[in-house]
Design a protein around this motif. Structure first.
Motif, PDB file in Angstrom:
ATOM      1  N   UNK A 120     -21.252  13.322  19.474  1.00  0.00           N
ATOM      2  CA  UNK A 120     -21.455  12.503  20.663  1.00  0.00           C
ATOM      3  C   UNK A 120     -21.986  11.137  20.255  1.00  0.00           C
ATOM      4  N   UNK A 121     -21.737  10.149  21.088  1.00  0.00           N
ATOM      5  CA  UNK A 121     -22.282   8.813  20.883  1.00  0.00           C
ATOM      6  C   UNK A 121     -23.182   8.454  22.058  1.00  0.00           C
ATOM      7  N   UNK A 122     -24.114   7.554  21.832  1.00  0.00           N
ATOM      8  CA  UNK A 122     -25.090   7.157  22.852  1.00  0.00           C
ATOM      9  C   UNK A 122     -24.757   5.774  23.390  1.00  0.00           C
ATOM     10  N   UNK A 123     -25.145   5.556  24.647  1.00  0.00           N
ATOM     11  CA  UNK A 123     -24.781   4.318  25.314  1.00  0.00           C
ATOM     12  C   UNK A 123     -25.939   3.742  26.136  1.00  0.00           C
ATOM     13  N   UNK A 197     -29.999  13.179  10.283  1.00  0.00           N
ATOM     14  CA  UNK A 197     -28.639  13.559  10.659  1.00  0.00           C
ATOM     15  C   UNK A 197     -28.440  13.698  12.171  1.00  0.00           C
ATOM     16  N   UNK A 198     -29.457  13.410  12.960  1.00  0.00           N
ATOM     17  CA  UNK A 198     -29.308  13.506  14.410  1.00  0.00           C
ATOM     18  C   UNK A 198     -28.420  12.383  14.939  1.00  0.00           C
ATOM     19  N   UNK A 199     -27.543  12.664  15.934  1.00  0.00           N
ATOM     20  CA  UNK A 199     -26.726  11.598  16.525  1.00  0.00           C
ATOM     21  C   UNK A 199     -27.482  10.756  17.546  1.00  0.00           C
ATOM     22  N   UNK A 200     -28.713  11.147  17.874  1.00  0.00           N
ATOM     23  CA  UNK A 200     -29.469  10.470  18.925  1.00  0.00           C
ATOM     24  C   UNK A 200     -29.718   9.005  18.578  1.00  0.00           C
ATOM     25  N   UNK A 201     -29.257   8.113  19.459  1.00  0.00           N
ATOM     26  CA  UNK A 201     -29.488   6.668  19.323  1.00  0.00           C
ATOM     27  C   UNK A 201     -29.051   6.135  17.962  1.00  0.00           C
ATOM     28  N   UNK A 228      -1.963   5.999  21.988  1.00  0.00           N
ATOM     29  CA  UNK A 228      -3.144   5.277  21.505  1.00  0.00           C
ATOM     30  C   UNK A 228      -3.821   6.069  20.397  1.00  0.00           C
ATOM     31  N   UNK A 229      -4.336   5.352  19.422  1.00  0.00           N
ATOM     32  CA  UNK A 229      -5.172   5.919  18.369  1.00  0.00           C
ATOM     33  C   UNK A 229      -6.605   5.492  18.642  1.00  0.00           C
ATOM     34  N   UNK A 230      -7.534   6.456  18.604  1.00  0.00           N
ATOM     35  CA  UNK A 230      -8.940   6.174  18.890  1.00  0.00           C
ATOM     36  C   UNK A 230      -9.788   6.724  17.747  1.00  0.00           C
ATOM     37  N   UNK A 231     -10.670   5.888  17.228  1.00  0.00           N
ATOM     38  CA  UNK A 231     -11.564   6.312  16.142  1.00  0.00           C
ATOM     39  C   UNK A 231     -12.993   5.902  16.483  1.00  0.00           C
ATOM     40  N   UNK A 232     -13.882   6.878  16.546  1.00  0.00           N
ATOM     41  CA  UNK A 232     -15.305   6.622  16.744  1.00  0.00           C
ATOM     42  C   UNK A 232     -16.023   6.935  15.443  1.00  0.00           C
ATOM     43  N   UNK A 233     -17.025   6.131  15.104  1.00  0.00           N
ATOM     44  CA  UNK A 233     -17.718   6.324  13.835  1.00  0.00           C
ATOM     45  C   UNK A 233     -19.160   5.856  13.946  1.00  0.00           C
ATOM     46  N   UNK A 234     -20.015   6.434  13.129  1.00  0.00           N
ATOM     47  CA  UNK A 234     -21.359   5.917  12.967  1.00  0.00           C
ATOM     48  C   UNK A 234     -21.292   4.676  12.090  1.00  0.00           C
ATOM     49  N   UNK A 235     -22.128   3.695  12.385  1.00  0.00           N
ATOM     50  CA  UNK A 235     -22.134   2.488  11.556  1.00  0.00           C
ATOM     51  C   UNK A 235     -22.586   2.793  10.134  1.00  0.00           C
ATOM     52  N   UNK A 236     -23.441   3.797   9.999  1.00  0.00           N
ATOM     53  CA  UNK A 236     -23.843   4.242   8.673  1.00  0.00           C
ATOM     54  C   UNK A 236     -24.375   5.669   8.771  1.00  0.00           C
ATOM     55  N   UNK A 237     -24.304   6.396   7.681  1.00  0.00           N
ATOM     56  CA  UNK A 237     -24.836   7.746   7.640  1.00  0.00           C
ATOM     57  C   UNK A 237     -23.882   8.793   8.172  1.00  0.00           C
ATOM     58  N   UNK A 238     -24.397  10.034   8.287  1.00  0.00           N
ATOM     59  CA  UNK A 238     -23.614  11.186   8.707  1.00  0.00           C
ATOM     60  C   UNK A 238     -24.351  11.947   9.795  1.00  0.00           C
ATOM     61  N   UNK A 239     -23.610  12.802  10.502  1.00  0.00           N
ATOM     62  CA  UNK A 239     -24.211  13.651  11.521  1.00  0.00           C
ATOM     63  C   UNK A 239     -23.470  14.977  11.562  1.00  0.00           C
ATOM     64  N   UNK A 240     -23.977  15.913  12.373  1.00  0.00           N
ATOM     65  CA  UNK A 240     -23.396  17.247  12.458  1.00  0.00           C
ATOM     66  C   UNK A 240     -22.030  17.211  13.121  1.00  0.00           C
ATOM     67  N   UNK A 241     -21.075  17.939  12.547  1.00  0.00           N
ATOM     68  CA  UNK A 241     -19.754  18.111  13.139  1.00  0.00           C
ATOM     69  C   UNK A 241     -19.844  19.285  14.108  1.00  0.00           C
ATOM     70  N   UNK A 242     -19.889  19.001  15.415  1.00  0.00           N
ATOM     71  CA  UNK A 242     -20.090  20.060  16.400  1.00  0.00           C
ATOM     72  C   UNK A 242     -18.856  20.952  16.552  1.00  0.00           C
ATOM     73  N   UNK A 243     -17.696  20.525  16.089  1.00  0.00           N
ATOM     74  CA  UNK A 243     -16.509  21.374  16.121  1.00  0.00           C
ATOM     75  C   UNK A 243     -16.520  22.403  14.991  1.00  0.00           C
ATOM     76  N   UNK A 244     -16.999  21.997  13.842  1.00  0.00           N
ATOM     77  CA  UNK A 244     -17.042  22.901  12.692  1.00  0.00           C
ATOM     78  C   UNK A 244     -18.340  23.702  12.654  1.00  0.00           C
TER      79      UNK A 244
END
Length: 275
Positions: A120-123, A197-201, A228-244
């Motif tokens: 997930x991403x934060x807004x 590794x938290x996706x929070x903020x 359409x092709x859509x790619x979301x990414x963290x600007x740096x670092x890694x986080x948990x893959x909630x699908x895997x």
């Protein structure tokens, strides 16, 4: 913590626009109130060397945004052709850069950038920093380019691409971690890893590129396909893959499956009749 906004002052928007035979230009700006109502932190303890602000309501502040865009008619390529360019920047007003509009409703704090995304991403427009008792504003920007081309009066295509980023104050995020938001960067071991590794903020970005082919056999009737092709990414670092790793299983706070980007390809067949 109440994450809703309780605005008492309407957004103020100003626009300066020029329309000519060659196309149009627009410059606009907006102000946006940041008001969380009675949201506050009441703890006055000292945790990890951080003195938490006294109990009380975070003072109202204001975000802002600016946007510039242009449309350029290109009839020498084909009648009706046009190039569209736009850029926007905001502090505390993500809606005006379009980041929130594409991914999920503006009133949502966080969500997957598209169905089935791996994180997930934060807004958030702003975050209450418990070290100061004040709001720190998120920053965001987007750039967009699109080209509309008529192959014939009945057939046309659109080609487009956009890129945007949302960034948060790192010290405010760290301060939130020290008071129990599921991670604590000042601790060692699992707690520190959970923060890492938290996706929070987490600062994140979104890339979108696509094209369409539309047939209009009669006026106000569109039949076509879009992709359409859509790619979301963290600007740096890694986080948990909630699908895997949907259960959040980890070893010493480190998720078993880490990821820094997630992508998808979307297609749509459309029949549209305008009245």
């Amino acid at each position: 913590v109440d994450v809703t906004q309780k605005n008492r002052v309407p957004d103020v928007v100003g626009v300066l626009r020029l329309d000519q035979a060659w196309g149009s230009l627009q410059l606009s700006a907006a102000s946006h109130e940041i008001n969380g109502g009675n949201a506050s932190f009441v703890s006055t303890s000292n945790t990890g060397g951080l003195t938490i602000a006294s109990a009380g309501r975070a003072p109202t502040t204001y975000g802002w945004a600016v946007q510039a865009g242009g449309k350029f008619n290109l009839p020498f390529i084909a009648p009706g052709d046009g190039l569209y360019l736009q850029g926007a920047y905001s502090e505390g007003a993500n809606m005006y850069t379009g980041m929130a509009n594409y991914t999920y409703p503006y009133d949502a704090q966080s969500a997957g950038p598209f169905p089935g995304a791996s994180f997930i991403t934060y807004n958030n427009d702003a975050v209450i920093n418990p070290a100061t008792g004040k709001y720190t504003l998120a920053q965001s920007f987007t750039v967009v380019a699109s080209y509309l081309h008529y192959w014939s009066p009945e057939w046309r295509s659109a080609f487009y691409g956009s890129y945007g980023e949302v960034s948060y104050n790192k010290s405010a995020r760290a301060a939130l971690g020290t008071i129990g938001f599921g991670f604590n960067p000042t601790n060692s071991g699992a707690n520190a890893n959970a923060f890492l590794y938290s996706p929070t903020l987490r600062d994140n970005n979104l890339l979108v590129a696509g094209a369409s082919l539309i047939w209009s056999p009669v006026k106000d009737l569109d039949i076509g396909v879009e992709g359409a092709y859509v790619r979301a990414a963290l600007n740096n670092g890694l986080t948990n893959d909630i699908n895997k790793n949907p259960s959040g299983l980890n070893v010493n706070g480190v998720p078993v499956k880490l990821i820094g980007a997630t992508d998808t390809f979307q297609t749509r067949f459309r029949i549209q009749r305008d009245f």
